[in-house]
Design an enzyme around this catalytic site. Sequence first.
Site, short mmCIF file in Angstrom:
data_model
loop_
_atom_site.label_atom_id
_atom_site.label_comp_id
_atom_site.label_asym_id
_atom_site.label_seq_id
_atom_site.Cartn_x
_atom_site.Cartn_y
_atom_site.Cartn_z
N ASP A 201 0.87 -1.17 0.00
CA ASP A 201 0.00 0.00 0.00
C ASP A 201 0.91 1.23 0.00
O ASP A 201 1.88 1.28 0.78
CB ASP A 201 -0.89 0.04 1.26
N HIS A 250 0.09 0.93 7.13
CA HIS A 250 0.21 2.35 6.82
C HIS A 250 1.04 3.08 7.88
O HIS A 250 0.81 2.93 9.07
CB HIS A 250 -1.14 3.04 6.64
N CYS A 363 -4.67 10.25 4.65
CA CYS A 363 -5.21 9.09 3.90
C CYS A 363 -6.12 9.51 2.76
O CYS A 363 -6.16 8.86 1.72
CB CYS A 363 -6.03 8.21 4.83
O1 DAV Z 1 -4.51 3.46 13.09
O2 DAV Z 1 -2.43 3.56 12.72
C1 DAV Z 1 -3.93 4.91 10.35
C2 DAV Z 1 -3.82 5.01 8.85
C3 DAV Z 1 -4.91 4.34 8.10
N1 DAV Z 1 -4.76 4.46 6.68
C4 DAV Z 1 -3.58 3.51 12.32
C5 DAV Z 1 -3.80 3.52 10.84
#
Ligand code: DAV
Length: 371
Positions: A201, A250, A363
Amino acid sequence: LLTKTPLAHKNPSVPDGHSSRGRNSPPNVAANNEWAPLRSVIIGRADNSCFPYEAPHMIEATMPARFHEAFKPANPFPPEIVRGAEEELENFALLLQSQGVNVFRPTKVDWLQTFGYTGAMPRDGLLVVGNTIIESCFAWKCRVDEMANSLGTLLSKLGADPSVKVVRAPRPPSPDTLYNGILEDPGSHEWAINNSRPAFDAADFMRFGSTIIGQLSNVTNMKGVEYIQHHVPSGYKIELLDVNDPHAMHIDATLLPLRQGLMVYNPLRVTEESLRRHAVFKAWELVSYPFVESVQTVEEATGGVPRFMTSAWLVMNVLVLGHDKIVVEEQDHEFAKWLEGRGMVVLKAPFRNVHAIGGSFHCASVDLVRS
Ligand code: DAV
């Protein structure tokens, strides 16, 4: 003399911010960090978002336990959340336009029909490095067509510019063996995918000039890292950060560069020592996120909107506009105040419904041009 100029066929959901380049016109794609002044951006679209459906071991590895049963096929997010999220995204897009940023929006997709997830989180699907846009080789099967469906038209338009390189993802092999067994990496984490084909990703990577800092995660494997390294323009190098998070998916709630030389990091996931191993941070001030205690309790402070997919660390998932400007959720008062104390100009926007769908301002955006 009146000449009839044929009107170009336009997709009404994608504003025509793209014009063909003349000698002195600004580039259509050019970004190699997270903080230079933002000129052009994609902002996601929430319409018809559905809970993603993936193998149980993947959901267990990445999603909050109390919501696991929601991750089943053809299960739309609650309509009031989707409506709220779309309003918030529209408002976010207008805010950026008012700051002089050129905004593109994805095509509206019926994700229920396509067995997909959402158009609201484009950061996961596109990695912009210099003039190159690399489409993610998604691990999640429900996301494999996400970019084609929501941003295919825009990617074709951008790719028609000879100065821009668009690298579309190959179809995953059939059968896809990625979920057959787990991957153990040298850091002794066990991930929900193996290394049988490239998977990543884009949101597992962050740009710091010619150094790109990334992480292995439950959706990103070593072949994925090598794939990106192969496709970035010459001179760019990927370095993998040692991140302590078995649920990793992520990196943008772990690192938050505010400007050249100043970064906030999540102290539960990385140490200053592990960051200092990367030469790019040599002269940087690295600040541990200052309100760890309140992050632990923020779940109760979301105004009753559940966060189906993320941790409370989403507070760090914000967008820097450059010139020390930053967009922060309007209820994150404590963090906003702290940022102002560090010389940032904070713009506030509501985003709690977008949070429910899986991410915050970082995001929900893809920067195309920062200069
Ligand atoms: O809760 O660390 C945050 C990013 C989601 N795309 C987290 C994920």
